[in-house]
Design an enzyme around this catalytic site. Structure first.
Site, PDB file in Angstrom:
ATOM      1  N   THR A  40       0.822  -1.220   0.000  1.00  0.00           N
ATOM      2  CA  THR A  40       0.000   0.000   0.000  1.00  0.00           C
ATOM      3  C   THR A  40       0.851   1.264   0.000  1.00  0.00           C
ATOM      4  O   THR A  40       0.468   2.276  -0.573  1.00  0.00           O
ATOM      5  CB  THR A  40      -0.917  -0.018   1.262  1.00  0.00           C
ATOM      6  OG1 THR A  40      -1.742  -1.160   1.177  1.00  0.00           O
ATOM      7  CG2 THR A  40      -1.768   1.217   1.366  1.00  0.00           C
ATOM      8  N   ASP A  92       1.074  -6.369  -4.498  1.00  0.00           N
ATOM      9  CA  ASP A  92       0.325  -6.389  -3.249  1.00  0.00           C
ATOM     10  C   ASP A  92       0.864  -7.621  -2.534  1.00  0.00           C
ATOM     11  O   ASP A  92       1.013  -8.687  -3.136  1.00  0.00           O
ATOM     12  CB  ASP A  92      -1.164  -6.562  -3.546  1.00  0.00           C
ATOM     13  CG  ASP A  92      -2.012  -6.460  -2.287  1.00  0.00           C
ATOM     14  OD1 ASP A  92      -2.864  -5.581  -2.225  1.00  0.00           O
ATOM     15  OD2 ASP A  92      -1.805  -7.299  -1.365  1.00  0.00           O
ATOM     16  N   SER A  93       1.180  -7.523  -1.247  1.00  0.00           N
ATOM     17  CA  SER A  93       1.903  -8.639  -0.615  1.00  0.00           C
ATOM     18  C   SER A  93       1.064  -9.908  -0.545  1.00  0.00           C
ATOM     19  O   SER A  93       1.598 -10.989  -0.327  1.00  0.00           O
ATOM     20  CB  SER A  93       2.429  -8.234   0.757  1.00  0.00           C
ATOM     21  OG  SER A  93       1.391  -8.158   1.689  1.00  0.00           O
ATOM     22  N   SER A  94      -0.260  -9.793  -0.743  1.00  0.00           N
ATOM     23  CA  SER A  94      -1.086 -11.010  -0.772  1.00  0.00           C
ATOM     24  C   SER A  94      -0.740 -11.858  -1.995  1.00  0.00           C
ATOM     25  O   SER A  94      -1.053 -13.044  -2.037  1.00  0.00           O
ATOM     26  CB  SER A  94      -2.567 -10.655  -0.830  1.00  0.00           C
ATOM     27  OG  SER A  94      -2.861  -9.721   0.150  1.00  0.00           O
ATOM     28  N   THR A  96       1.705  -4.884   4.017  1.00  0.00           N
ATOM     29  CA  THR A  96       1.608  -5.310   5.418  1.00  0.00           C
ATOM     30  C   THR A  96       0.995  -6.704   5.567  1.00  0.00           C
ATOM     31  O   THR A  96       1.251  -7.381   6.555  1.00  0.00           O
ATOM     32  CB  THR A  96       0.747  -4.315   6.234  1.00  0.00           C
ATOM     33  OG1 THR A  96      -0.526  -4.203   5.597  1.00  0.00           O
ATOM     34  CG2 THR A  96       1.401  -2.963   6.319  1.00  0.00           C
ATOM     35  N   ASP A  97       0.180  -7.124   4.552  1.00  0.00           N
ATOM     36  CA  ASP A  97      -0.579  -8.367   4.743  1.00  0.00           C
ATOM     37  C   ASP A  97       0.303  -9.585   5.004  1.00  0.00           C
ATOM     38  O   ASP A  97      -0.022 -10.419   5.841  1.00  0.00           O
ATOM     39  CB  ASP A  97      -1.480  -8.628   3.526  1.00  0.00           C
ATOM     40  CG  ASP A  97      -2.651  -7.659   3.486  1.00  0.00           C
ATOM     41  OD1 ASP A  97      -2.947  -7.058   4.541  1.00  0.00           O
ATOM     42  OD2 ASP A  97      -3.258  -7.492   2.414  1.00  0.00           O
TER      43      ASP A  97
HETATM   44  N1  ASN Z   1      -2.829  -5.338   0.730  1.00  0.00           N
HETATM   45  C1  ASN Z   1      -1.732  -4.534   1.112  1.00  0.00           C
HETATM   46  C2  ASN Z   1      -0.457  -5.375   0.982  1.00  0.00           C
HETATM   47  O1  ASN Z   1      -0.205  -6.199   1.803  1.00  0.00           O
HETATM   48  C3  ASN Z   1      -1.922  -4.042   2.525  1.00  0.00           C
HETATM   49  C4  ASN Z   1      -0.923  -2.996   2.973  1.00  0.00           C
HETATM   50  O2  ASN Z   1       0.174  -2.893   2.517  1.00  0.00           O
HETATM   51  N2  ASN Z   1      -1.299  -2.155   3.927  1.00  0.00           N
HETATM   52  O3  ASN Z   1       0.233  -5.234   0.003  1.00  0.00           O
END
Ligand code: ASN
Length: 620
Positions: free
Chosen positions: A37, A106-108, A138-139
């Site tokens: 993000t 996106d880390s997902s 963050t995910d």
């Molecule tokens: N979906 C985002 C990720 O993990 C969430 C984030 O970074 N806050 O890439």
């Protein structure tokens, strides 16, 4: 303090490159921008999406991320792609390079191969930078942080993961603070760990979980305290910092085993589900059980399936579903699992247990027995191996006595006293070649890598004094080789000053390398050449210096040795690959200078080298 800073700044503003190189402490950080993000923008459908080639030019417009006037005036041609933070209160300036990944993720969407890519980049650029920042979603940040902690073996520098909940260029964003904090910590503190910096906390990566999907304080490390708190001051709890205690060089292990899984128990879970989960090719499973590690002991069919899988070589580690706490065999329901060969996973997070399994299982040269043993061991500070609470830092006899004498009573004051006393005592012990005293200090909780008021550690002192046994002792107990004192000197610089080849070699073998600006190295070598100090040249070479480095006028040590007629240095330099035909900015080569100075012997040496080279190339 502020006044001091002002004087330092105005001096720098009027100074040339030479002075700034001399005066500022500098740190170089490599930023690997993987996505998340932090760098996203809202797309046409109104949702966040990563955008390529956007972050770097935008950051360059923000003075807090990039000191444009400094960059224009002070950066050398080859440094032009660097961003430069403003000078910090500590007198240090962080220069950083951002390597943007393609595609940004996106880390997902990340997989184990993305972990390998990050680990490989860190390995490629390890010697060039003081620390690393990984910008990450963050995910799955806790997974990547845990995985990197295992993949990076014998780590001696900080690797910091950070990201944000709101993109960095939105009006309200946690991204700016998180990114700046990560750069500051990476550039200022030689913490040899994979860390997560988020919401004003510095957490051990493999102890971290994402605990809140909306809070700016999204991460916690439920089973250990923060390594540092980012408040008006940054206070690192050095007693918590994990040290690997090895004299081996940094390396990465990038092939992870993908046949691993997480199995979360729930009341009434079917035996079919457990059986199919444990089917080949599954090699390792993290079992998330209840409470202190309990599973139903009234379901013999499930226990049998688990036992059968273990007998076929599947490694099963038991951790708790609770956010906090420790798995042990207090209850019969837990003991039933261990009796079947399940490994108690202590207080590991699910992310740490899974990535540790993936790492351990990928070690092809380890037997199953060895892999099981390694799963039980604390490899990177991911699991509590002793009951740390049992040892109170305030129990230390010496600190107690001094505290009493100074009428100190609060815990905070006593800890401050310990931090002030121990590094100096260790430096004194290192100076007097006293490993026994060091061992006493270490065993009462002293941090062997802590620096005194000048940032000098016991390793700096031992290297300067030429005390090989002390250096060996310190390295065996994980003292860091990369710490810089307030003059930007690492222990390797001290070993060069003492010209102790054994210590230089040992430090280099452990992964130490020169971190000074090449021009400063050139100045050191040129002045050694001018004084005909061959032993100094030898020490620098053993530490990895290139004998062909050149100073501001592009003059090499050979230019200087020739023009000052230092025959021994000329001979040594020529024998060790120095070039006689490189031009300085006045278009003079060392050979031309030898002709001018009229020193027959020197000219002969150069001509002989030149003939040998010609003969060598015509033969080949
Ligand atoms: N979906 C985002 C990720 O993990 C969430 C984030 O970074 N806050 O890439």
């Amino acid at each position: 303090m502020e006044n001091d800073l002002f004087q330092r700044r105005s001096k720098l503003a009027t100074a040339g490159v030479a002075e700034s190189v001399e005066q500022e402490q500098e740190a170089k950080v490599l930023v690997l921008y993987s996505g998340g993000t932090i760098g996203m923008r809202t797309n046409q459908s109104g949702v966040y999406e990563p955008e390529s080639n956007f972050m770097i030019p935008e950051l360059k417009k923000l003075p807090i991320f990039h000191d444009k006037s400094y960059a224009e005036k002070q950066l050398m041609e080859e440094e032009k792609d660097l961003l430069v933070m403003p000078l910090m209160r500590s007198g240090r300036r962080v220069k950083y390079h951002i390597k943007e990944y393609n595609p940004l993720l996106d880390s997902s969407n990340m997989t184990m191969s993305d972990w390998s890519k990050i680990a490989n980049d860190i390995s490629t650029y390890y010697d060039e930078y003081d620390g690393f920042v990984v910008l990450h979603g963050t995910d799955t940040m806790a997974y990547t942080a845990s995985a990197l902690s295992f993949m990076c073996e014998n780590l001696g520098k900080p690797i910091i993961l950070t990201g944000s909940q709101i993109p960095i260029f939105e009006v309200r964003s946690d991204g700016r603070d998180n990114f700046l904090s990560a750069l500051v910590v990476a550039g200022q503190f030689c913490i040899p760990e994979v860390l997560v910096v988020f919401g004003n906390k510095v957490l051990r990566g493999n102890r971290t979980i994402k605990n809140d999907s909306g809070s700016f304080d999204a991460f916690i490390s439920p089973n250990i305290a923060s390594i540092a708190e980012l408040e008006t001051d940054i206070t690192v709890d050095w007693s918590l910092v994990f040290r690997s205690g090895t004299t081996e060089k940094f390396r990465i292990h990038s092939e992870m085993c993908t046949n691993v899984g997480l199995l979360r128990l729930f009341p009434g879970i079917s035996v079919q589900l457990v059986r199919s989960f444990l089917q080949p090719p599954m090699q390792g499973v993290v079992l998330q059980s209840y409470g202190a590690g309990n599973a139903p002991d009234n379901r013999p069919e499930i226990l049998k399936v688990i036992e059968g899988a273990i007998n076929l070589g599947v490694i099963i580690v038991n951790i708790t579903q609770c956010t906090r706490g420790f798995v042990d065999a207090t209850y019969a329901t837990g003991k039933a699992l261990y009796d079947k060969g399940v490994i108690p996973g202590g207080d590991m997070t699910a992310e740490a247990a899974l990535t540790k399994l993936s790492y351990v299982l990928s070690k092809d040269d380890w037997s199953i027995k060895q892999k099981t043993k390694m799963m039980k061991r604390n490899l990177r500070g991911e699991v509590r191996s002793i009951h740390i609470e049992d040892i109170s830092l305030l129990d230390f006899e010496l600190i107690d006595c001094v505290a009493k004498a100074l009428s100190i009573s609060t815990k905070e004051e006593t800890l401050k006293l310990r931090d002030a006393l121990y590094p100096n005592l260790m430096c004194a012990a290192a100076k007097s070649n006293d490993t026994e005293a060091l061992e006493r200090l270490r065993s009462t909780g002293g941090n062997l890598s802590a620096g005194n008021q000048d940032g000098r550690t016991a390793l700096h002192v031992a290297a300067r004094e030429g005390h090989l046994a002390v250096v060996q002792y310190l390295l065996h107990h994980g003292a860091t080789i990369h710490t810089k004192d307030q003059h930007d000197h690492t222990p390797l610089n001290d070993a060069i000053i003492s010209k102790d080849h054994q210590i230089i070699t040992l430090l280099v073998r452990t992964g130490a390398h020169l971190t000074m600006h090449p021009i400063r190295i050139a100045m050191e070598l040129c002045s050694a050449a001018a004084r005909d100090e061959v032993s100094t040249l030898q020490a620098w070479r053993a530490a990895g210096a290139d004998l062909n480095v050149s100073d501001y006028d592009k003059r090499t040590p050979l230019h200087v040795a020739v023009s000052t007629k230092k025959l021994n240095s000329v001979r040594y330099l020529l024998e060790n690959g120095a070039r006689w035909d490189t031009e300085d900015i006045f278009e003079n080569t060392a050979e031309m200078q030898a002709k001018k100075t009229g020193c027959e012997e020197i000219l002969k040496l150069i001509e002989q080298k030149s003939r040998e080279e010609k003969a060598g190339t015509s033969n080949s």
